[in-house]
Design an enzyme around this catalytic site. Structure first.
Site, PDB file in Angstrom:
ATOM      1  N   TYR A 106      60.709  45.481  39.309  1.00 51.41           N
ATOM      2  CA  TYR A 106      60.794  45.724  40.746  1.00 51.41           C
ATOM      3  C   TYR A 106      62.235  45.549  41.207  1.00 51.41           C
ATOM      4  CZ  TYR A 106      55.731  44.893  40.422  1.00 51.41           C
ATOM      5  OH  TYR A 106      54.408  44.925  40.068  1.00 51.41           O
ATOM      6  N   SER A 141      47.006  46.442  44.177  1.00 46.74           N
ATOM      7  CA  SER A 141      46.625  47.536  45.095  1.00 46.74           C
ATOM      8  C   SER A 141      45.176  47.402  45.566  1.00 46.74           C
ATOM      9  CB  SER A 141      46.841  48.900  44.430  1.00 46.74           C
ATOM     10  OG  SER A 141      48.195  49.113  44.130  1.00 46.74           O
ATOM     11  N   PRO A 142      44.752  46.203  46.008  1.00 46.49           N
ATOM     12  CA  PRO A 142      43.359  46.046  46.452  1.00 46.49           C
ATOM     13  C   PRO A 142      43.053  46.798  47.740  1.00 46.49           C
ATOM     14  CG  PRO A 142      44.618  44.089  46.996  1.00 46.49           C
ATOM     15  CD  PRO A 142      45.525  44.955  46.152  1.00 46.49           C
ATOM     16  N   LEU A 143      44.105  47.286  48.406  1.00 46.29           N
ATOM     17  CA  LEU A 143      43.921  48.121  49.596  1.00 46.29           C
ATOM     18  C   LEU A 143      44.250  49.586  49.300  1.00 46.29           C
ATOM     19  CD1 LEU A 143      45.421  45.747  52.309  1.00 46.29           C
ATOM     20  CD2 LEU A 143      43.017  46.192  51.809  1.00 46.29           C
ATOM     21  N   ARG A 150      46.798  50.966  47.755  1.00 43.91           N
ATOM     22  CA  ARG A 150      48.191  51.244  48.129  1.00 43.91           C
ATOM     23  C   ARG A 150      48.324  51.485  49.637  1.00 43.91           C
ATOM     24  NH1 ARG A 150      47.725  53.040  42.836  1.00 43.91           N
ATOM     25  NH2 ARG A 150      49.408  52.288  41.502  1.00 43.91           N
ATOM     26  N   GLY A 187      44.711  52.277  56.345  1.00 41.48           N
ATOM     27  CA  GLY A 187      45.066  53.371  57.241  1.00 41.48           C
ATOM     28  C   GLY A 187      46.342  54.100  56.901  1.00 41.48           C
TER      29      GLY A 187
END
Length: 344
Positions: free
Chosen positions: A65, A212-214, A216, A221
């Site tokens: 990163y 990435s539990p959402l 990404r 939204g």
């Protein structure tokens, strides 16, 4: 009915080797860019410190990163925090992202040099959880984990992890030295690991760290009610492109409706679903915004019954998700696709 309790972030055991972390972790990657512009250093440090003040003690980074700058940022934040109360996870192995495959290195020499470099950038004496970021199929996993085992014996690493590994790789690695955690993508719209990977980890006593539990940010939204950043790599992600994104908007609409029903935000609903898949699950959502961090922490208040978890799962049928799961080929998904019959 969803129940909202007074918020308290509990500590949980991750795997059965002794590592304890906060039930919700923090993924530091986006503080250094990837899906957005990097935050100024002082702002990134402020986000990390705020997360700790709210009870998050498990911070995830990688030498890739930045590259390197994310570890340096976390290291600087640690100077203002009690090191003994924090669990640092970092990773090695990804040298370059390319197409169709990324360049990875799992040789013993690279393992050791990467660890030494990460210790210097983080400016710490040990790494709590050290992952192989991606499996190097050119190097037997036994050789890679053999060197990681030496680093544990030397006190430079406390626990070993894998990321996006196949069942065979996990078993072989675990036979050399106990694997504490598997980091892999898992969310309402990325559930390929549920049939075989999750049961295997539970059989072996390996904790699961969903990244990435959402989705990404999609399940919060992003790409629907919030535009992607101009310099975001998500523009290249299959699920955020053209017709795929248009089709996936119907999925977000269902999540929105369920969030209204359970009196929470879409992000909280999606994250609560992941959190409540088991006591061995510790997701690591990331964000650059304090308001989003507060929103994510609020997901711990949302308590769902088995029936409600199923209702949420059923609202996102995998066959309706448009676009492949990821930018890159990975060891786990080489295995998955090789063992999945073609659709007629």
């Amino acid at each position: 009915m969803a129940v909202r309790n007074k918020l308290q972030i509990p500590s949980v055991k991750l795997g059965n080797q002794g590592l304890e972390v906060s039930k919700l972790g923090f993924g530091c990657m986006t503080l250094s860019g990837m899906y957005n512009s990097p935050l100024p250093e002082e702002d990134g440090i402020a986000v990390i410190k705020y997360a700790f003040s709210k009870g998050i003690t498990f911070f995830d980074t990688s030498d890739f990163y930045g590259p390197h700058t994310n570890e340096i940022l976390l290291g600087k934040a640690l100077k203002q925090l009690p090191r003994e109360k924090i669990q640092i996870a970092t990773k090695f192995g990804v040298k370059k992202i390319g197409f169709p495959q990324m360049e990875v290195n799992g040789s013993p020499e690279y393992v050791r040099s990467s660890c030494e470099a990460s210790l210097k950038r983080l400016d710490v004496q040990y790494i709590d959880l050290y992952y192989q970021h991606r499996v190097d199929t050119k190097v037997p996993i036994e050789e890679t984990v053999g060197e990681l085992k030496k680093l544990v014996e030397e006190g430079k690493v406390k626990y070993i992890g894998l990321s996006d590994a196949s069942p065979d790789t996990i078993r072989r690695a675990h036979a050399v030295h106990p694997i504490t955690a598997l980091q892999t993508e898992w969310s309402l719209w990325s559930r390929e690991i549920e049939d075989e990977i999750i049961p295997l980890c539970r059989e072996l006593g390996i904790g699961i760290v969903p990244y990435s539990p959402l989705g990404r940010g999609f399940l919060a939204g992003k790409g629907v009610v919030e535009n992607l950043a101009a310099n975001s790599l998500l523009d290249m992600h299959p699920r955020f492109q053209g017709e795929n994104l248009d089709k996936n908007k119907a999925i977000f609409s269902r999540i929105e409706g369920l969030a209204r029903k359970y009196q929470c935000t879409p992000a909280q609903l999606a994250l609560a679903w992941v959190l409540q898949q088991g006591d061995d699950i510790v997701p690591i959502p990331g964000t650059t915004k304090i308001k989003n961090l507060e929103n994510n922490i609020g997901s711990l208040k949302v308590k769902l019954t088995e029936e409600e978890l199923k209702e949420i799962s059923d609202a996102v049928p995998m066959e309706e998700v448009a676009g492949s799961i990821s930018f890159q080929n990975m060891d786990h998904f080489h295995w998955k696709f090789a063992n999945t019959p073609p659709k007629n």
